[in-house]
Enzyme design. Structure first.
Site, PDB file in Angstrom:
ATOM      1  N   SER A   1     -10.997   0.710   3.261  1.00 10.63           N
ATOM      2  CA  SER A   1     -10.228   0.256   4.421  1.00 10.63           C
ATOM      3  C   SER A   1      -9.554   1.431   5.113  1.00 10.63           C
ATOM      4  CB  SER A   1      -9.165  -0.759   3.990  1.00 10.63           C
ATOM      5  OG  SER A   1      -9.774  -1.939   3.511  1.00 10.63           O
TER       6      SER A   1
ATOM      7  N   GLU B   1      -4.494   3.542   6.367  1.00 10.45           N
ATOM      8  CA  GLU B   1      -4.471   3.387   4.918  1.00 10.45           C
ATOM      9  C   GLU B   1      -5.110   4.608   4.265  1.00 10.45           C
ATOM     10  OE1 GLU B   1      -6.089   0.275   1.519  1.00 10.45           O
ATOM     11  OE2 GLU B   1      -5.278  -0.493   3.397  1.00 10.45           O
TER      12      GLU B   1
ATOM     13  N   ARG C   1       0.808  -1.218   0.000  1.00  7.05           N
ATOM     14  CA  ARG C   1       0.000   0.000   0.000  1.00  7.05           C
ATOM     15  C   ARG C   1       0.845   1.274   0.000  1.00  7.05           C
ATOM     16  NH1 ARG C   1      -2.519  -3.382  -1.565  1.00  7.05           N
ATOM     17  NH2 ARG C   1      -4.502  -4.234  -0.844  1.00  7.05           N
TER      18      ARG C   1
END
Length: 287
Positions: A208, A278, A160
């Site tokens: 998320s 995130e 990520r």
């Protein structure tokens, strides 16, 4: 170029709430982008960037200075053989649609992930074991003065995250895909979206909230801490997927931020794991 002043930050994000933005500039050409950075540097204005806003929480204090949004030529998508050349302002849904029409396979994992190409690349977005970094072969960036093309991307991506030099703004990305057929790619996308609808909430949220820690899942830690369905003001941890925070009517950015802080504290107190965000925090007021 379109300039708007004193904008409600909630109109720019998936959460539907956020502090006010002093000035929003929708940039349509590379020349405009260069000019804005040049003039901002002279005035000492702070410049921030937002994409689709589907992974962004704007703070209670809003965004000072200039907030840029890439549009115009930055939203174009071109096909070159088995490569897709997409501007950073193009939406993921548009990228997928072009891939389907062209019978190109490789970005199906972005199905159901809203946002724009720039933010998707910056966060190395993905699903399961697939991520954007595995399909990128070239990126154009703006460093505040000039446009630069990066082609050696082999070690640039991690979970990520795209390890981009500080101050670089992604303006274009080139994806290397595989030849397939519109029918096969379309069926794969339909299957993925159907599965996501079973496991993830579709409404006012930004996907998320936390990254998965090594050898663990954020949603499992949050669930074990007793947060499934937990509400704080108008912010609620999803019953369907506990790593999603949903906005109920009347929710505000303070509710979301306070809930995020509470989740992090309780998970850490319970198992000693610090959850990393995130979603992206933008603006002021995050105490």
């Amino acid at each position: 170029m379109k300039v708007s002043k004193s904008i409600d930050g909630g109109s720019l994000t998936g959460y539907g709430c956020g502090g006010r933005v002093d000035k929003l500039i929708e940039v349509e050409t590379r020349q405009e982008l260069s000019q804005i950075f040049k003039e901002s540097a002279k005035r000492g204005d702070e410049v921030s960037v937002i994409g689709g806003g589907y992974n962004t929480l704007i703070g209670p204090g809003g965004v000072r200075g200039i907030l840029l949004k890439l549009a115009g030529e930055f939203s174009l998508i071109k096909v070159n053989g088995e490569n897709l050349i997409a501007g950073a302002g193009a939406r993921n849904s548009e990228l997928i649609a072009v891939a389907v029409d062209s019978g190109l396979s490789g970005v199906e994992f972005l199905s159901g992930i809203p946002g724009t190409v720039g933010g998707t690349v910056r966060g190395n977005a993905g699903s399961g074991q697939e991520s954007v970094g595995g399909r990128l072969v070239e990126i154009e960036c703006f460093d505040g003065e000039k446009f630069i093309r990066l082609t050696d991307l082999k070690n640039s991506f991690s979970y990520r995250k795209f390890n981009l030099p500080s101050g670089y703004l992604i303006t274009e990305a080139v994806f290397s895909l595989d030849k397939s057929s519109p029918e096969i790619v379309g069926n794969d996308i339909a299957s993925r979206i159907a599965n996501k609808k079973k496991t993830q909430p579709f409404g006012q949220n930004c996907g998320s909230v936390f990254k998965n820690p090594p050898d663990s899942s954020a949603w499992e830690l949050i669930d074990a801490a007793g947060f499934r369905g937990y509400s704080m003001g108008g912010a609620r941890v999803s019953e369907k997927h506990t790593n999603f925070i949903e906005c109920l009517p009347g929710a505000n950015e303070k509710d979301i931020w306070n809930l995020i802080k509470l989740i992090r504290k309780k998970v850490y107190d319970q198992c000693g794991i610090k959850l990393s965000l995130e979603i992206q925090l933008l603006g002021e007021g995050f105490d």
